[in-house]
Design a protein around this motif. Structure first.
Motif, PDB file in Angstrom:
ATOM      1  N   CYS A   1      -0.217 -30.478   1.400  1.00 16.28           N
ATOM      2  CA  CYS A   1      -1.825 -30.401   2.069  1.00 16.28           C
ATOM      3  C   CYS A   1      -1.085 -29.668   3.481  1.00 16.28           C
TER       4      CYS A   1
ATOM      5  N   ALA B   1      -3.024 -30.409   5.798  1.00 17.52           N
ATOM      6  CA  ALA B   1      -3.296 -31.032   7.217  1.00 17.52           C
ATOM      7  C   ALA B   1      -2.393 -31.653   7.915  1.00 17.52           C
ATOM      8  N   CYS B   2      -1.303 -32.159   6.339  1.00 24.06           N
ATOM      9  CA  CYS B   2      -0.584 -33.831   6.625  1.00 24.06           C
ATOM     10  C   CYS B   2       1.629 -33.115   6.450  1.00 24.06           C
TER      11      CYS B   2
ATOM     12  N   CYS C   1      -6.651 -34.971  -0.087  1.00 25.08           N
ATOM     13  CA  CYS C   1      -5.705 -35.607   0.139  1.00 25.08           C
ATOM     14  C   CYS C   1      -5.294 -37.670  -0.255  1.00 25.08           C
TER      15      CYS C   1
ATOM     16  N   CYS D   1      -3.678 -38.070   3.984  1.00 29.35           N
ATOM     17  CA  CYS D   1      -4.704 -38.216   5.382  1.00 29.35           C
ATOM     18  C   CYS D   1      -5.757 -37.724   5.049  1.00 29.35           C
TER      19      CYS D   1
ATOM     20  N   HIS E   1      -7.640 -35.350   4.452  1.00 23.59           N
ATOM     21  CA  HIS E   1      -7.782 -34.110   4.771  1.00 23.59           C
ATOM     22  C   HIS E   1      -9.056 -33.437   3.871  1.00 23.59           C
TER      23      HIS E   1
END
Ligand SMILES: [Zn+2]
Length: 262
Positions: A10, A12-13, A29, A32, A34
């Protein structure tokens, strides 16, 4: 999104996600939330009942009105994009049912020259609006776009006015138009139809703006606030009506249409 066979990471995380788990979660995701970008055809499949829809205006292609050449000829760029995406241009115009109600949905395809709006996207959307008007059928446009198409110059800019005028006729006829802005929606698309919905709805975390942050900073000579040009920032400042998670979007659109059409 970095991919490694069956697994991906991912953006984002940083979580390593099983690709199948991501698919089952509508490309969001599981850790998180996303929202990964999805293509136009996947989007339409998620919104229409049973994933079924009919398509319109699939034979319209750009005539390269300016005979434009940048790092390569525009005609060669179009051909390469048509081959890689299987689409004639950066949009799919479709009709079908959404919770049993007939709707038109146009979805922009970011993978086709950045989802940019040239003469074809402009004409396809205008025709969808005209069909909505003739049949009093609600219209939904899902945007994912870098803006106007540079390779068509002023011809692409004219699409802003053409679409906006058609949307005004739809508005006068009281036929609902809902705009969904996904990551990213920028430039001339934000400056026209994406912000003209009866409701303007963002996906979580989407980049939405007109000019890029660097250009704005240079112009106004001020530092921009954190989170500037995200859905959340725009909602807070009144530019969006709602932020809706992908899993809730279909229900949300159906309820909004119920509200507008009582
Ligand atoms: Zn994540």
């Amino acid at each position: 999104m970095r991919t490694e066979g069956l697994w991906l990471k991912c953006d984002a995380c940083g979580q390593i996600i099983w690709r199948k788990a991501l698919e089952d979660n509508l490309q969001v995701c599981p850790k998180c939330e996303h929202h990964f970008r999805i293509d136009a055809r996947t989007r339409l499949g998620l919104l229409f009942d049973n994933g079924q829809f009919e398509e319109f205006d699939g034979s319209l292609v750009s005539t390269d009105p300016l005979d434009f050449v940048d790092s390569k000829k525009y005609t060669a760029r179009l051909e390469a994009m048509q081959r890689s995406t299987g689409l004639p241009d950066a949009i799919i115009s479709a009709a079908g049912n959404l919770h049993g109600r007939r709707v038109h949905i146009c979805a922009l395809e970011l993978k086709f020259i950045g989802g940019s709006m040239g003469s074809v996207v402009g004409e396809v959307i205008t025709r969808a609006i005209e069909r909505s008007l003739a049949g009093r059928i609600p219209l939904i446009i899902v945007s994912a776009s870098g803006g106007a198409r540079m390779q068509e110059g002023a011809v692409s800019l004219m699409q802003l006015a053409k679409i906006s005028a058609a949307l005004m006729r739809l508005d006068e006829a009281r036929v609902p138009y809902l705009s969904v802005l996904t990551d990213p929606t920028t430039g001339g698309v934000t400056a026209s139809f994406a912000m003209l919905g009866d409701l303007n709805i963002g996906e979580p975390g989407a980049l939405i703006g007109f000019a890029g942050p660097r250009v704005i900073e240079q112009t106004i000579r001020q530092k921009l606030p954190d989170g500037f040009q995200t859905s959340e920032f725009l909602l807070q400042h009144g530019f969006l009506d709602a932020i809706v998670k992908r899993a809730d979007l279909k229900n949300y659109l159906a309820e909004a249409l119920d509200f507008f059409l009582v």
